[in-house]
Design an enzyme around this catalytic site. Structure first.
Site, PDB file in Angstrom:
ATOM      1  N   LYS A 105       1.033  -1.188   0.075  1.00  0.00           N
ATOM      2  CA  LYS A 105      -0.187   0.125   0.150  1.00  0.00           C
ATOM      3  C   LYS A 105       1.062   1.369   0.068  1.00  0.00           C
ATOM      4  O   LYS A 105       0.543   2.098  -0.846  1.00  0.00           O
ATOM      5  CB  LYS A 105      -0.764   0.222   1.296  1.00  0.00           C
ATOM      6  CG  LYS A 105      -1.548   1.437   1.419  1.00  0.00           C
ATOM      7  CD  LYS A 105      -2.435   1.200   2.716  1.00  0.00           C
ATOM      8  CE  LYS A 105      -1.551   1.501   3.916  1.00  0.00           C
ATOM      9  NZ  LYS A 105      -1.425   2.987   4.335  1.00  0.00           N
ATOM     10  N   ASN A 106       1.694   1.326   0.799  1.00  0.00           N
ATOM     11  CA  ASN A 106       2.605   2.454   1.056  1.00  0.00           C
ATOM     12  C   ASN A 106       3.635   2.865  -0.097  1.00  0.00           C
ATOM     13  O   ASN A 106       4.384   3.757  -0.111  1.00  0.00           O
ATOM     14  CB  ASN A 106       3.663   2.448   2.514  1.00  0.00           C
ATOM     15  CG  ASN A 106       2.249   2.529   3.455  1.00  0.00           C
ATOM     16  OD1 ASN A 106       1.122   2.933   3.407  1.00  0.00           O
ATOM     17  ND2 ASN A 106       2.672   2.123   4.788  1.00  0.00           N
TER      18      ASN A 106
ATOM     19  N   CYS B 152      -5.421   7.697   9.401  1.00  0.00           N
ATOM     20  CA  CYS B 152      -5.589   7.206  10.782  1.00  0.00           C
ATOM     21  C   CYS B 152      -5.252   8.241  11.682  1.00  0.00           C
ATOM     22  O   CYS B 152      -4.038   8.734  11.600  1.00  0.00           O
ATOM     23  CB  CYS B 152      -5.084   5.992  10.906  1.00  0.00           C
ATOM     24  SG  CYS B 152      -5.408   4.639   9.741  1.00  0.00           S
TER      25      CYS B 152
ATOM     26  N   ARG C  70       0.330  14.559  13.338  1.00  0.00           N
ATOM     27  CA  ARG C  70       0.582  14.236  12.070  1.00  0.00           C
ATOM     28  C   ARG C  70       0.460  15.612  11.243  1.00  0.00           C
ATOM     29  O   ARG C  70      -0.190  15.710  10.241  1.00  0.00           O
ATOM     30  CB  ARG C  70      -0.292  13.223  11.468  1.00  0.00           C
ATOM     31  CG  ARG C  70      -0.442  11.890  11.948  1.00  0.00           C
ATOM     32  CD  ARG C  70      -1.367  10.798  11.261  1.00  0.00           C
ATOM     33  NE  ARG C  70      -0.150  10.217  10.321  1.00  0.00           N
ATOM     34  CZ  ARG C  70      -0.746   9.052   9.484  1.00  0.00           C
ATOM     35  NH1 ARG C  70      -1.623   8.760   9.811  1.00  0.00           N
ATOM     36  NH2 ARG C  70       0.311   8.620   8.712  1.00  0.00           N
TER      37      ARG C  70
ATOM     38  N   ASP D  87       4.480   0.484  12.138  1.00  0.00           N
ATOM     39  CA  ASP D  87       3.207  -0.119  11.504  1.00  0.00           C
ATOM     40  C   ASP D  87       3.098  -1.402  12.183  1.00  0.00           C
ATOM     41  O   ASP D  87       2.085  -2.121  11.934  1.00  0.00           O
ATOM     42  CB  ASP D  87       3.223  -0.214  10.025  1.00  0.00           C
ATOM     43  CG  ASP D  87       3.113   1.355   9.588  1.00  0.00           C
ATOM     44  OD1 ASP D  87       3.350   1.433   8.570  1.00  0.00           O
ATOM     45  OD2 ASP D  87       2.825   2.298  10.408  1.00  0.00           O
TER      46      ASP D  87
ATOM     47  N   ARG E 110      -8.307  -0.502   4.561  1.00  0.00           N
ATOM     48  CA  ARG E 110      -7.642   0.803   4.161  1.00  0.00           C
ATOM     49  C   ARG E 110      -6.249   0.100   3.564  1.00  0.00           C
ATOM     50  O   ARG E 110      -5.689   0.441   2.698  1.00  0.00           O
ATOM     51  CB  ARG E 110      -7.111   1.615   4.988  1.00  0.00           C
ATOM     52  CG  ARG E 110      -8.183   2.358   5.785  1.00  0.00           C
ATOM     53  CD  ARG E 110      -7.724   3.543   6.426  1.00  0.00           C
ATOM     54  NE  ARG E 110      -7.018   4.414   5.742  1.00  0.00           N
ATOM     55  CZ  ARG E 110      -7.341   5.678   5.895  1.00  0.00           C
ATOM     56  NH1 ARG E 110      -8.422   6.040   6.933  1.00  0.00           N
ATOM     57  NH2 ARG E 110      -6.929   6.598   5.142  1.00  0.00           N
TER      58      ARG E 110
END
Ligand code: EPZ
Length: 439
Positions: free
Chosen positions: A22-23, A116, A121, A306, A398
């Site tokens: 995903k990232n 999230c 952030r 993560d 997600r």
């Protein structure tokens, strides 16, 4: 409204090919906007975040085609430079479009990203990098309007923290800037290297990807290219921990073991037998896991934040007490109160969690509140006695493609419950089998 129902106590076994990252897919798809022409991106996982990214690309004027896990992006004639707020709020990495849009259009209008809620952030490092390259940033009425007077000009960018997103944005803005950009204290995650590999295939001149100093010599333009996204190292960690907490025997295929160099030794410390081949990892777990001395999350190549929640679940059922320190995000223990409902013994103080392992967890009704915290609850359900109901699984969707079927293919008993027209239905696409995995 969807939820997962997990009936615990089954030993996981079998082989699984792990999804694309995903990232990595998200910034690479954003980079496709910067490219003139067609980009062909393979191994893109089907996730709510990647679907949102494709929506943004299409609203910016790109033509998108999907063939299985391959996405074909044609940016010819695309002139959009604004991302509407509702799309920005859907995910954090919408902000990475900033560098791509500025690089292509010389202007961009976005708003603060969502994603999230695992910490404040802020995006100060992203904006610092843009300003270093000559971008004027006007923050008003909840919008960020960014413009470039004449052209982006290469510059030295020194980050106070190796932010992944800010590094990606700086790279995306610098690849077509005039002159040379040097990024000091850049993020070193494999996803950064994958983005740079793609951009270099498109004609960029980037050196030092994966190191803490990246040098970019700006080029006039980029052409479309074909690229395959790397394997998702966090999804791989998730399936390995699933094998570990159920006393299982799982083999992951299409992975890059080197990307888990900080994770595999911790699994060995917990008592798992790990066998690595060039593209696969096999984990065999003993019945009761050992405590892990101390897990400290750090930027890559350190232990990934993560994977912290995943290992909190592992520590919850290990023999003895483990200490977990979350260094990257200030609010990433939201899974802890939910694990306590399942009988875990965890005390948290600020960014430290002290996890006293228990003999057994018990099924309960729990809520996922972010992506990795939600995955940690699924893992807890797999090794718990009885049934666990996990609600708000939109967070999990997600980042995990088809999680329940991947786990079912490893002999887990999990299904998705879907509320439709007031009725609740089981969404089962594969029956769980007792297939026994022999070497
Ligand atoms: C990326 O987020 C990942 N997301 C995150 O994965 C991951 O947790 C994180 O990197 C760290 O590894 C994607 O790649 C889409 P950062 P990002 O900028 O880019 C502070 C998942 O579960 N910071 O490296 O947002 C920030 O607050 C997700 O898949 C600033 O202070 O992470 C945080 O404390 C969750 N100012 C720290 O740096 C800034 O301008 C790390 O953030 C930017 C960041």
């Amino acid at each position: 409204m969807q939820s997962f129902v997990v009936n615990g106590g089954r030993r996981l076994s079998g082989r699984l090919s792990v999804q694309g990252s995903k990232n990595s897919a998200l910034p690479i798809l954003a980079a496709a906007f910067l490219v003139n022409g067609t980009s062909i991106i393979h191994n893109v996982p089907d996730l709510s975040d990647t679907r949102c990214t494709l929506k943004i690309l299409s609203e910016l004027g790109c033509t998108i085609r999907k063939e299985g896990s391959t996405v074909i992006v044609n940016s010819e004639g695309a002139q959009g430079f604004e991302i509407r707020e509702s799309l920005m709020r859907e995910m954090r990495s919408s902000v990475v479009f900033l560098g791509a849009i500025i690089g292509r259009c010389g202007k961009a209008v976005i708003s603060s990203p969502g994603g999230c809620e695992i910490g404040l952030r802020p995006i100060d490092l992203h904006l610092y990098a843009m300003k270093r390259l000559g971008v004027c940033v006007d923050e008003s009425f909840g919008k960020l309007s960014c413009t470039v007077q004449n052209a982006l000009v290469g510059e030295k960018i020194t980050f106070s923290f190796p932010s992944v997103g800010a590094t990606e944005n700086a790279i995306l803005a610098a690849v077509t800037a005039k002159g040379t950009t040097v990024i000091v204290n850049s993020a070193r995650e494999p996803e950064i290297s994958d983005l740079c590999d793609f951009l270099n295939k498109c004609g960029a001149k980037i050196q030092g990807a994966g190191e803490s100093i990246i040098t970019i010599e700006g080029v006039n333009s980029l052409q479309g290219a074909e690229h395959s996204v790397i394997c998702d190292r966090i999804a791989a960690s998730t399936y390995l921990v699933a094998g570990a907490v159920t006393g299982g025997d799982v083999e992951l295929l299409n992975t890059n073991p080197a990307h888990l160099n900080s994770v595999l030794p911790v699994l060995e410390e917990a008592g798992c037998d790990i066998r690595v081949r060039c593209k696969s990892i096999r984990l065999k777990a003993s019945r009761r896991l050992n405590r892990m001395d101390k897990i400290i999350t750090q930027p890559y190549p350190g232990f990934p934040t993560d994977s912290q929640a995943l290992f909190t679940t592992l520590a919850s059922v290990a023999k003895g007490t483990s200490v977990i320190v979350e260094n990257i995000f200030e609010c990433r223990f939201k899974h802890v109160p939910e694990l306590l409902r399942m009988g875990a013994k965890i005390r948290t103080e600020g960014r430290v969690a002290v996890v006293e392992g228990v003999e057994r967890l018990y099924g309960a009704d729990v809520h996922s509140q972010d992506l990795r915290g939600g995955a940690a609850l699924v893992l807890a359900g797999l090794c718990a006695e009885g049934t666990t109901n996990i609600s708000d699984i939109q967070f999990i969707d997600r980042g995990y493609a088809d999680l329940e079927n991947c786990l079912c293919s490893l002999n887990a008993d999990i299904y998705r419950k879907v509320k439709q027209d007031g009725a609740t239905k089981k969404k089962f696409t594969k029956t769980c089998s007792d297939e026994d995995y022999s070497a």
